[in-house]
Scaffold this motif. Sequence first.
Motif, PDB file in Angstrom:
ATOM      1  N   ALA A 253      -1.550  12.849 -26.795  1.00  0.00           N
ATOM      2  CA  ALA A 253      -0.507  13.848 -26.597  1.00  0.00           C
ATOM      3  C   ALA A 253      -0.429  14.246 -25.133  1.00  0.00           C
ATOM      4  CB  ALA A 253      -0.786  15.076 -27.451  1.00  0.00           C
ATOM      5  N   HIS A 254       0.799  14.373 -24.628  1.00  0.00           N
ATOM      6  CA  HIS A 254       1.065  14.805 -23.261  1.00  0.00           C
ATOM      7  C   HIS A 254       1.891  16.080 -23.355  1.00  0.00           C
ATOM      8  CE1 HIS A 254      -0.280  10.901 -21.517  1.00  0.00           C
ATOM      9  NE2 HIS A 254       0.040  10.498 -22.742  1.00  0.00           N
ATOM     10  N   LYS A 255       1.323  17.196 -22.889  1.00  0.00           N
ATOM     11  CA  LYS A 255       1.898  18.519 -23.102  1.00  0.00           C
ATOM     12  C   LYS A 255       3.008  18.813 -22.098  1.00  0.00           C
ATOM     13  CE  LYS A 255       1.972  22.509 -25.225  1.00  0.00           C
ATOM     14  NZ  LYS A 255       3.308  22.858 -24.680  1.00  0.00           N
ATOM     15  N   LEU A 256       4.146  19.269 -22.619  1.00  0.00           N
ATOM     16  CA  LEU A 256       5.269  19.701 -21.806  1.00  0.00           C
ATOM     17  C   LEU A 256       5.374  21.220 -21.854  1.00  0.00           C
ATOM     18  CD1 LEU A 256       7.947  17.131 -23.039  1.00  0.00           C
ATOM     19  CD2 LEU A 256       6.312  16.855 -21.162  1.00  0.00           C
ATOM     20  N   ASP A 257       6.151  21.785 -20.943  1.00  0.00           N
ATOM     21  CA  ASP A 257       6.373  23.227 -20.934  1.00  0.00           C
ATOM     22  C   ASP A 257       7.574  23.548 -21.831  1.00  0.00           C
ATOM     23  OD1 ASP A 257       5.985  25.907 -20.287  1.00  0.00           O
ATOM     24  OD2 ASP A 257       6.957  25.759 -18.343  1.00  0.00           O
ATOM     25  N   GLN A 258       8.664  24.033 -21.275  1.00  0.00           N
ATOM     26  CA  GLN A 258       9.818  24.436 -22.074  1.00  0.00           C
ATOM     27  C   GLN A 258      10.886  23.339 -22.072  1.00  0.00           C
ATOM     28  OE1 GLN A 258       9.586  27.282 -23.763  1.00  0.00           O
ATOM     29  NE2 GLN A 258       7.629  27.764 -22.777  1.00  0.00           N
ATOM     30  N   VAL A 259      11.485  23.110 -23.242  1.00  0.00           N
ATOM     31  CA  VAL A 259      12.577  22.153 -23.397  1.00  0.00           C
ATOM     32  C   VAL A 259      13.783  22.896 -23.950  1.00  0.00           C
ATOM     33  CG1 VAL A 259      13.388  20.094 -24.609  1.00  0.00           C
ATOM     34  CG2 VAL A 259      11.043  20.173 -23.708  1.00  0.00           C
ATOM     35  N   THR A 260      14.959  22.622 -23.399  1.00  0.00           N
ATOM     36  CA  THR A 260      16.193  23.275 -23.832  1.00  0.00           C
ATOM     37  C   THR A 260      17.110  22.270 -24.516  1.00  0.00           C
ATOM     38  OG1 THR A 260      16.067  24.857 -22.007  1.00  0.00           O
ATOM     39  CG2 THR A 260      18.199  24.607 -23.088  1.00  0.00           C
ATOM     40  N   VAL A 317       7.869  11.961 -18.478  1.00  0.00           N
ATOM     41  CA  VAL A 317       6.788  11.842 -17.501  1.00  0.00           C
ATOM     42  C   VAL A 317       5.493  12.312 -18.160  1.00  0.00           C
ATOM     43  CG1 VAL A 317       5.916  12.568 -15.255  1.00  0.00           C
ATOM     44  CG2 VAL A 317       8.370  12.180 -15.577  1.00  0.00           C
ATOM     45  N   LEU A 318       4.488  11.453 -18.158  1.00  0.00           N
ATOM     46  CA  LEU A 318       3.225  11.756 -18.829  1.00  0.00           C
ATOM     47  C   LEU A 318       2.328  12.635 -17.953  1.00  0.00           C
ATOM     48  CD1 LEU A 318       2.486   8.251 -20.392  1.00  0.00           C
ATOM     49  CD2 LEU A 318       3.983  10.090 -21.231  1.00  0.00           C
ATOM     50  N   ASP A 319       1.207  13.060 -18.518  1.00  0.00           N
ATOM     51  CA  ASP A 319       0.303  13.961 -17.802  1.00  0.00           C
ATOM     52  C   ASP A 319      -0.222  13.345 -16.508  1.00  0.00           C
ATOM     53  OD1 ASP A 319       0.612  15.866 -19.747  1.00  0.00           O
ATOM     54  OD2 ASP A 319      -1.283  15.439 -20.780  1.00  0.00           O
TER      55      ASP A 319
END
Length: 340
Positions: A253-260, A317-319
């Motif tokens: 898993a690669h964590k993202l912040d906010q997605v709209t 884009v991955l970590d």
Amino acid sequence: MAQIELGVGDLLDRRGRLAEAGWARREARRYRRAAIAASPLRIKEWDYYCVLAGDYGLAAVVADNGYMGFASVVWLDFRVRSFATESVITPFPLGRMGMPQSADEGDVVFDHPRLKLAFRHMPGGRRLTVDCPAFDKGRGLRGALDLAQPPMDRMVIATPWPDAPKAFYYNQKINCLAAAGEVVVGGETYGFQPDRAFGVLDWGRGVWTYRNTWYWGSASGLLDGRPFGFNIGYGFGDTSAASENMVFVDGAAHKLDQVTFHLPAGTFDGAPWRFSSNDGRLEMTFDPILDRADATDLRILRTDTHQVFGRFSGAAVLDDGRRLEFRDLLGFAEKVENAW
């Protein structure tokens, strides 16, 4: 704001409130229904599976929503852009449906004359079975799907609600479950092969406030021969401590912040959607195929659902900074408004 990773321990404290808000890559906190301080009428517990195989797909859910038990199966045919649903509602289960307290153990079995559903654990994965003789005005639907679940990351989030201290949402999304088996609809057999059929599990437990609007998107498949997918969404309470946005590659898993979610004006399936992230790590478009629209208005109980199936194209884009481009990844994006 920093994304907070969950520690281990009980999900709720001695007052029945969320002990910690945040996210994890595994089932980190222990959910216990008996620790909840809110009315049993407000507790929501469900297991939802959606398995897509290119031209068609199957979705199934079993839910104990306190005042209402609910089980449903949906058959999706993307070739003709149609779907059919069979649902059963039972009054006031109040926990008697025995929904498991962990996503990693305990089976779900719903047995009704009109609909039989079972979600069972097995070595290396899960097995979904369904038998619905009256499905789609007597056409009938039955089948069994095995979902492979090797060791891999998942999306886990523990979310509070502002101004509702007894409310919380504990959610797990397990993507990239390769599916094998077959489903028979109206006498026609549909095969699910693990190189082109993938499922997602949405495991939800919590106490919800009355009015909510949420957005959720999910897709799973192969990218250059490797399992690839994502989970995106918001509207499930106060996500300031952590979002549920993740990209999955080869089980990591690669964590993202906010997605709209940028929905097209005036339609759900008549124009492409667009998605963007505040950290620039996920940009994509979504070409709709089918809007599984459903609306209910019983005055005190209202829901308006638009679960739109289609294909995602874009880049993530991955970590570690690697950029992956993908095209025509089958999945869904939805907007759901509830008063429940």
